[in-house]
Design a protein around this motif. Sequence first.
Motif, PDB file in Angstrom:
ATOM      1  N   ASP A   1      -5.523   5.230   5.988  1.00  0.00           N
ATOM      2  CA  ASP A   1      -5.908   4.006   5.275  1.00  0.00           C
ATOM      3  C   ASP A   1      -6.207   2.897   6.274  1.00  0.00           C
ATOM      4  OD1 ASP A   1      -5.394   4.706   2.375  1.00  0.00           O
ATOM      5  OD2 ASP A   1      -3.443   5.179   3.245  1.00  0.00           O
TER       6      ASP A   1
ATOM      7  N   ARG B   1      -3.973  11.677   5.635  1.00  0.00           N
ATOM      8  CA  ARG B   1      -4.576  10.509   4.993  1.00  0.00           C
ATOM      9  C   ARG B   1      -4.583   9.346   5.982  1.00  0.00           C
ATOM     10  NH1 ARG B   1      -2.670   7.514  -0.668  1.00  0.00           N
ATOM     11  NH2 ARG B   1      -3.867   5.588  -0.328  1.00  0.00           N
TER      12      ARG B   1
ATOM     13  N   LEU C   1       0.825  -1.210   0.000  1.00  0.00           N
ATOM     14  CA  LEU C   1       0.000   0.000   0.000  1.00  0.00           C
ATOM     15  C   LEU C   1       0.861   1.262   0.000  1.00  0.00           C
ATOM     16  CD1 LEU C   1      -2.813   1.448   0.409  1.00  0.00           C
ATOM     17  CD2 LEU C   1      -2.371   1.224   2.871  1.00  0.00           C
TER      18      LEU C   1
ATOM     19  N   ARG D   1       0.357  10.915   7.103  1.00  0.00           N
ATOM     20  CA  ARG D   1      -0.311   9.660   6.751  1.00  0.00           C
ATOM     21  C   ARG D   1      -0.322   8.683   7.913  1.00  0.00           C
ATOM     22  NH1 ARG D   1       0.681   6.229   1.139  1.00  0.00           N
ATOM     23  NH2 ARG D   1      -1.229   4.992   1.284  1.00  0.00           N
TER      24      ARG D   1
ATOM     25  N   VAL E   1      -1.840   4.559   8.806  1.00  0.00           N
ATOM     26  CA  VAL E   1      -2.431   3.315   8.312  1.00  0.00           C
ATOM     27  C   VAL E   1      -2.905   2.526   9.528  1.00  0.00           C
ATOM     28  CG1 VAL E   1      -2.104   1.193   6.999  1.00  0.00           C
ATOM     29  CG2 VAL E   1      -0.862   3.262   6.340  1.00  0.00           C
TER      30      VAL E   1
ATOM     31  N   GLU F   1     -12.806   8.577   8.130  1.00  0.00           N
ATOM     32  CA  GLU F   1     -12.585   9.472   7.003  1.00  0.00           C
ATOM     33  C   GLU F   1     -12.848  10.921   7.400  1.00  0.00           C
ATOM     34  OE1 GLU F   1     -14.316   6.747   7.019  1.00  0.00           O
ATOM     35  OE2 GLU F   1     -13.318   5.400   5.598  1.00  0.00           O
TER      36      GLU F   1
END
Length: 865
Positions: free
Chosen positions: A228, A226, A93, A198, A200, A217
Amino acid sequence: MEKAEKAEQAVNEGEHQVSDEADRVWSGSWVAERLGVELVGDDRLTGLLGLALRRNPKRAHLLVSNVLGKHVPQSPSVVYGYGVELGRRVRELLGAEEAGRAVVLGYAETATGLGHSVADGLGLAPYLHSTRRPVAGVAAAGGFEEAHSHATSHLLLPEDPALLGGDGPLVLVDDEFSTGNTVLNTVRDLHARYPRRRYVVVALVDMRSAADTGRLEEFAREIGARVDLVAAASGTVRLPEGVLEKGQELVARFESKSASESVAEGSPAGAGPSWPVAQFPAPPNGRVAPLGARGTARTAPTGPHPDDGRIDLHWPAGLPDGGRHGFTPAHRELLENALPAMARRLADALPHNARRVHILGFEELMYAPLRLAHELERSADVEVRYSTTTRSPVLAVDDPGYAIRTRLAFPAHDDPADGPGERYAYNVAGAGFDAVVVVVDSAGDTPALHAPDGLLARLAAHTPRVLLAVIPSYAPERPSMLPEPLRGPAFSSYAPEEVGWLLQDLSDVTLEAPTEEREEAIQSGGAHYAESLPVEYQPSEQYQELFHAALEDSAARIAQAVGVVTETVLAERSPRPVLVSLARAGTPVGILMRRWAQHRHGLDLPHYAVSIVRGRGIDANALRWLALHHDPRDVVFVDGWTGKGAITRELAQALEEFGKSDGITGFDPEIAVLADPGSCVRTYGTREDFLIPSACLNSTVSGLISRTVLRADLVGPDDFHGAKFYRELAGTDVSVAFLDAVSARFPEVADAACAQAKELLAADRSPTWEGWAAVERISEEYAIHDVNLVKPGVGETTRVMLRRVPWKVLARAGAGSDLDHVRLLAEQRGVPVEEVDGLPYTCVGLIHPKYTRGATGADGKAVSV
């Protein structure tokens, strides 16, 4: 075969294994039938998860993972394989470059091993897991709450706080992603301290409801990052109305039944209910202990006392036992090289006829036992299963459709910070293991572990052989032992509770130099102003009278400004701030703010004084001490007043550099000041430039403490900055008298101060830096060309007159009694006072711009240039 390929194979084999078991009887059917709970989603969910009931007022059901290695004994290759495979997916990813900058964070206690396995699959990522075990001498770099957990508070205790300070992706690993609250709490806390672009989130199962799905989100948009999500399977749990109450009633009924049966069978008083021992399918050797009426084994253990079975693994020196304080790629390489030999020692200690062996880890210590079990499984001709003990109390029911078949309860054996309590090992008793190897860290190798009711004895009732392997608890190198703050009366004339000085006492060192010599050295670049002290100004009788008159006139005005700035801090910065004054001008103001909080709100606020030096920054050791003892986010830096804002900028830059070097963030660089005539800060009592009597004097209004000293031969890398305590000036000390005079006016100004603070909180207080602009203009107009020689405001001008070689004083046209003391000092030193129209300050002091030894006469008066 590469690690990722082996992991993928293990996952595939594990999916078949857990699916086959689920095909027989799903280990969630018992709860589903009684409470109406449904597991909806991927076909793999029922193979990955079972259901049980917990004793928890916040959530009735427990999702029990079949592949995590916590509650259900499982093949270590399956457990490790799932984690490594998830890590490989994260790497795909992120891409190789981003993966190389990532840090992995696992959650205590359940996902410590899973997170570590994900880090292995990711590649060279360093790993850290949260912990519920405080460690003396290790400062918390963060923390968060897990709302539904049995034990909610998590700490982050990296040995190197910079581990969390990078800007690469942060990979957060938990066993299940249910509501998202835990992850949101974590990211919210960490993003405030260590912002990054970011994140995750990794979980074995994503079990969010439809209502929770969009929260992650939305939060990502809120923080501008971001986020994920990577999971092995996804679905949701459908809970009927009233499930919590029904679950609690069901748990209470079964516990009461078990307790009654225990009493009927004659269990010792205080032993608690006797939990079932499951009748698992017989292992290949067919050896399962026969069960009694209450589910307890009839036979005594055939092996020797469990204390005889200690295994020396020869654990490598310096290798952490896990990720509590961080686990680096170098640590991983050391572990990989040592594993084969340690597994051989473990295999050699097993009974010669052992065919079915269980490796039992210990709460947060999941990864090291897992890797030992995995290596043993690969290298020895035995069937190996792995799980760990846990804090979480879960109901055990001896039914194939229930995930927790048996439970062993025993006292905590690692002296936990939250006090003694029960701990548990699930699905181990009655499973027919020929040997159980208990793996603990040395913090858990206590008398309680070996006691008659301890874990080893409990296990010995259910297996022929109990072995013990102890891994040394990793102890991070402690930071240099900084001393406790200095306090009065040994250091300063202030009461000990009023302020703690994060300084070292240099009272016995001669640091004073004649003013002219100091000025020449400073302006020539031969010395920094903080390397020496001016000779303390001894005020004349006339000057002392001016001070007392000024105090009488301005005490109420100062008291109101103290109230305004304190109320602003309490409303906007922290309800229980830690006041940290910039020594020394900030110290009387910090004490007054502390007194206001006590007078108005009954708060007993901690207050310290630290050194900050222009061009050298704030005392980093003082910051380290503060971070070790308080949450940096609660720290409010306090100063007396602003001039052009140089110290404001100095502090912001110093804190930024400190965050990068030490990885400790959270300190707010905004200073709270009594007066902000330069419009440099948002938190102030007033922006008027008026006489603050504490600016009229030096040490005799500041607890008899000198300004701070930073000199390489006196202040080492592990020392606080220094200062002197002028005990000999006690006869002229007015420090406490100043505080008492202002504090006495608190009652009469309280309402006005609170009203003014309320108005300010609703107003635009953005700094305009008009003071800095004025200083630059004056520097050019008077051909000084050095803003450091322009000292704006009454307070700074007074400092010029008392400490430096003054050249001129610029006074606002029509300035009144606020300048009486400045005019007197100017007369005494032969310094001209020029009235100037349109000056944004009441006055500005100019330091002599072209100073040489001949720039003053023998009488010490300035000469013209």
